[in-house]
Motif scaffolding. Sequence first.
Motif, PDB file in Angstrom:
ATOM      1  N   THR A 159      16.504 -13.128   5.890  1.00 40.72           N
ATOM      2  CA  THR A 159      15.974 -12.405   4.795  1.00 40.72           C
ATOM      3  C   THR A 159      14.389 -12.806   4.615  1.00 40.72           C
ATOM      4  OG1 THR A 159      18.106 -11.845   3.939  1.00 40.72           O
ATOM      5  CG2 THR A 159      16.230 -11.111   2.592  1.00 40.72           C
ATOM      6  N   ILE A 160      13.629 -11.632   4.697  1.00 37.55           N
ATOM      7  CA  ILE A 160      12.260 -12.114   4.704  1.00 37.55           C
ATOM      8  C   ILE A 160      12.029 -11.311   3.329  1.00 37.55           C
ATOM      9  CG2 ILE A 160      11.393 -10.046   5.860  1.00 37.55           C
ATOM     10  CD1 ILE A 160       8.931 -11.412   6.500  1.00 37.55           C
ATOM     11  N   SER A 161      11.130 -11.770   2.311  1.00 42.07           N
ATOM     12  CA  SER A 161      10.884 -11.474   1.057  1.00 42.07           C
ATOM     13  C   SER A 161       9.212 -11.872   0.591  1.00 42.07           C
ATOM     14  CB  SER A 161      11.734 -11.685   0.012  1.00 42.07           C
ATOM     15  OG  SER A 161      11.721 -13.073  -0.361  1.00 42.07           O
ATOM     16  N   ARG A 162       8.575 -11.152  -0.481  1.00 35.71           N
ATOM     17  CA  ARG A 162       7.360 -11.423  -0.701  1.00 35.71           C
ATOM     18  C   ARG A 162       7.073 -11.519  -2.044  1.00 35.71           C
ATOM     19  NH1 ARG A 162       3.093  -8.245   2.437  1.00 35.71           N
ATOM     20  NH2 ARG A 162       1.606  -8.930   1.067  1.00 35.71           N
ATOM     21  N   ASP A 163       6.169 -12.246  -2.799  1.00 40.03           N
ATOM     22  CA  ASP A 163       5.921 -12.165  -4.065  1.00 40.03           C
ATOM     23  C   ASP A 163       4.370 -12.159  -4.314  1.00 40.03           C
ATOM     24  OD1 ASP A 163       5.404 -12.760  -6.677  1.00 40.03           O
ATOM     25  OD2 ASP A 163       6.961 -14.073  -7.021  1.00 40.03           O
ATOM     26  N   ASN A 164       3.941 -10.893  -4.434  1.00 37.13           N
ATOM     27  CA  ASN A 164       2.441 -10.617  -4.538  1.00 37.13           C
ATOM     28  C   ASN A 164       1.797 -11.493  -5.565  1.00 37.13           C
ATOM     29  OD1 ASN A 164       2.422  -9.205  -1.942  1.00 37.13           O
ATOM     30  ND2 ASN A 164       3.031  -7.172  -3.049  1.00 37.13           N
ATOM     31  N   ALA A 165       2.628 -11.620  -6.821  1.00 34.94           N
ATOM     32  CA  ALA A 165       1.871 -12.300  -7.831  1.00 34.94           C
ATOM     33  C   ALA A 165       1.796 -13.838  -7.510  1.00 34.94           C
ATOM     34  CB  ALA A 165       2.851 -12.204  -8.932  1.00 34.94           C
ATOM     35  N   LYS A 166       2.266 -14.395  -6.556  1.00 36.18           N
ATOM     36  CA  LYS A 166       2.375 -15.591  -6.198  1.00 36.18           C
ATOM     37  C   LYS A 166       1.579 -15.766  -4.850  1.00 36.18           C
ATOM     38  CE  LYS A 166       6.224 -17.565  -8.730  1.00 36.18           C
ATOM     39  NZ  LYS A 166       7.353 -18.178  -8.640  1.00 36.18           N
ATOM     40  N   ASN A 167       1.074 -14.642  -4.140  1.00 38.27           N
ATOM     41  CA  ASN A 167       0.759 -14.728  -2.923  1.00 38.27           C
ATOM     42  C   ASN A 167       1.404 -15.269  -1.825  1.00 38.27           C
ATOM     43  OD1 ASN A 167      -1.700 -13.081  -3.831  1.00 38.27           O
ATOM     44  ND2 ASN A 167      -3.243 -14.679  -3.296  1.00 38.27           N
ATOM     45  N   SER A 168       2.823 -15.157  -1.866  1.00 36.05           N
ATOM     46  CA  SER A 168       3.613 -15.857  -1.230  1.00 36.05           C
ATOM     47  C   SER A 168       4.759 -14.976  -0.410  1.00 36.05           C
ATOM     48  CB  SER A 168       4.602 -17.071  -1.974  1.00 36.05           C
ATOM     49  OG  SER A 168       3.484 -17.845  -2.339  1.00 36.05           O
ATOM     50  N   VAL A 169       5.228 -15.526   0.790  1.00 36.05           N
ATOM     51  CA  VAL A 169       6.079 -14.716   1.417  1.00 36.05           C
ATOM     52  C   VAL A 169       7.239 -15.940   1.800  1.00 36.05           C
ATOM     53  CG1 VAL A 169       5.032 -15.169   3.657  1.00 36.05           C
ATOM     54  CG2 VAL A 169       6.676 -13.428   3.412  1.00 36.05           C
ATOM     55  N   TYR A 170       8.420 -15.122   1.959  1.00 37.36           N
ATOM     56  CA  TYR A 170       9.439 -16.386   2.172  1.00 37.36           C
ATOM     57  C   TYR A 170      10.451 -15.841   3.242  1.00 37.36           C
ATOM     58  CZ  TYR A 170       8.153 -17.068  -2.810  1.00 37.36           C
ATOM     59  OH  TYR A 170       7.212 -17.254  -3.642  1.00 37.36           O
ATOM     60  N   LEU A 171      11.317 -16.701   3.779  1.00 39.69           N
ATOM     61  CA  LEU A 171      12.157 -16.533   4.765  1.00 39.69           C
ATOM     62  C   LEU A 171      13.551 -17.267   4.570  1.00 39.69           C
ATOM     63  CD1 LEU A 171      12.858 -14.976   7.407  1.00 39.69           C
ATOM     64  CD2 LEU A 171      12.300 -17.138   8.729  1.00 39.69           C
ATOM     65  N   SER A 185       0.634  -1.219   0.034  1.00 40.64           N
ATOM     66  CA  SER A 185      -0.010   0.031   0.006  1.00 40.64           C
ATOM     67  C   SER A 185       0.595   1.198   0.022  1.00 40.64           C
ATOM     68  CB  SER A 185      -0.920   0.188   1.168  1.00 40.64           C
ATOM     69  OG  SER A 185      -1.666  -1.185   1.245  1.00 40.64           O
ATOM     70  N   TRP A 186       2.118   1.044   0.409  1.00 43.13           N
ATOM     71  CA  TRP A 186       3.017   2.287   0.660  1.00 43.13           C
ATOM     72  C   TRP A 186       3.772   2.253  -0.662  1.00 43.13           C
ATOM     73  CZ3 TRP A 186       1.259   5.494   4.234  1.00 43.13           C
ATOM     74  CH2 TRP A 186       0.291   5.097   5.139  1.00 43.13           C
ATOM     75  N   SER A 187       4.958   2.919  -0.350  1.00 40.94           N
ATOM     76  CA  SER A 187       5.890   3.282  -1.600  1.00 40.94           C
ATOM     77  C   SER A 187       6.604   2.255  -1.928  1.00 40.94           C
ATOM     78  CB  SER A 187       6.613   4.574  -1.296  1.00 40.94           C
ATOM     79  OG  SER A 187       7.516   4.341  -0.117  1.00 40.94           O
ATOM     80  N   ALA A 188       7.185   1.466  -1.135  1.00 45.42           N
ATOM     81  CA  ALA A 188       8.022   0.061  -1.379  1.00 45.42           C
ATOM     82  C   ALA A 188       7.812  -0.797  -0.170  1.00 45.42           C
ATOM     83  CB  ALA A 188       9.426   0.689  -1.493  1.00 45.42           C
ATOM     84  N   SER A 189       8.159  -1.814  -0.633  1.00 45.79           N
ATOM     85  CA  SER A 189       8.476  -2.896   0.482  1.00 45.79           C
ATOM     86  C   SER A 189       9.528  -2.709   1.450  1.00 45.79           C
ATOM     87  CB  SER A 189       8.626  -4.378  -0.074  1.00 45.79           C
ATOM     88  OG  SER A 189       7.677  -4.759  -0.961  1.00 45.79           O
ATOM     89  N   SER A 190       9.059  -2.786   2.678  1.00 41.05           N
ATOM     90  CA  SER A 190       9.925  -2.502   3.571  1.00 41.05           C
ATOM     91  C   SER A 190       9.872  -3.821   4.574  1.00 41.05           C
ATOM     92  CB  SER A 190       9.886  -1.359   4.595  1.00 41.05           C
ATOM     93  OG  SER A 190       9.558  -0.186   3.846  1.00 41.05           O
TER      94      SER A 190
END
Length: 126
Positions: free
Chosen positions: A72-84, A55-60
Amino acid sequence: QVQLVESGGGSVQDGGSLRLSCAASGLTFNSYGMGWFRQAPGKEREFVAVVRDVSWSASSTYYADSVKGRFTISRDNAKNSVYLQMNSLKPDDTAVYYCAATRRWRTPMTYEYEYWGQGTQVTVSS
């Protein structure tokens, strides 16, 4: 019905790496901050990391001090997934790891998270 399904846990030796994944369904994924928590036997569930929604300017991202620089945490909104991504693992990292969704950004408090997965076991041996 909201579902969060974790995968990728396992057993590794001290200094090893693992990558956890969490697949979400039944919610507007890019409206939620996504976090990881862990719980070791006999201990309370503790915050590990969270990644902001879009919703905001960039992933944080925001990390517990105990994992900063190693996870390191990351997400892929196209895949509805989050990673660690977990590197330089230590025996103290042994726990069940849970994925969770929150409407609040940058919160380490479990009660701020609305939805939880079932957890995946990570075991680090010395």
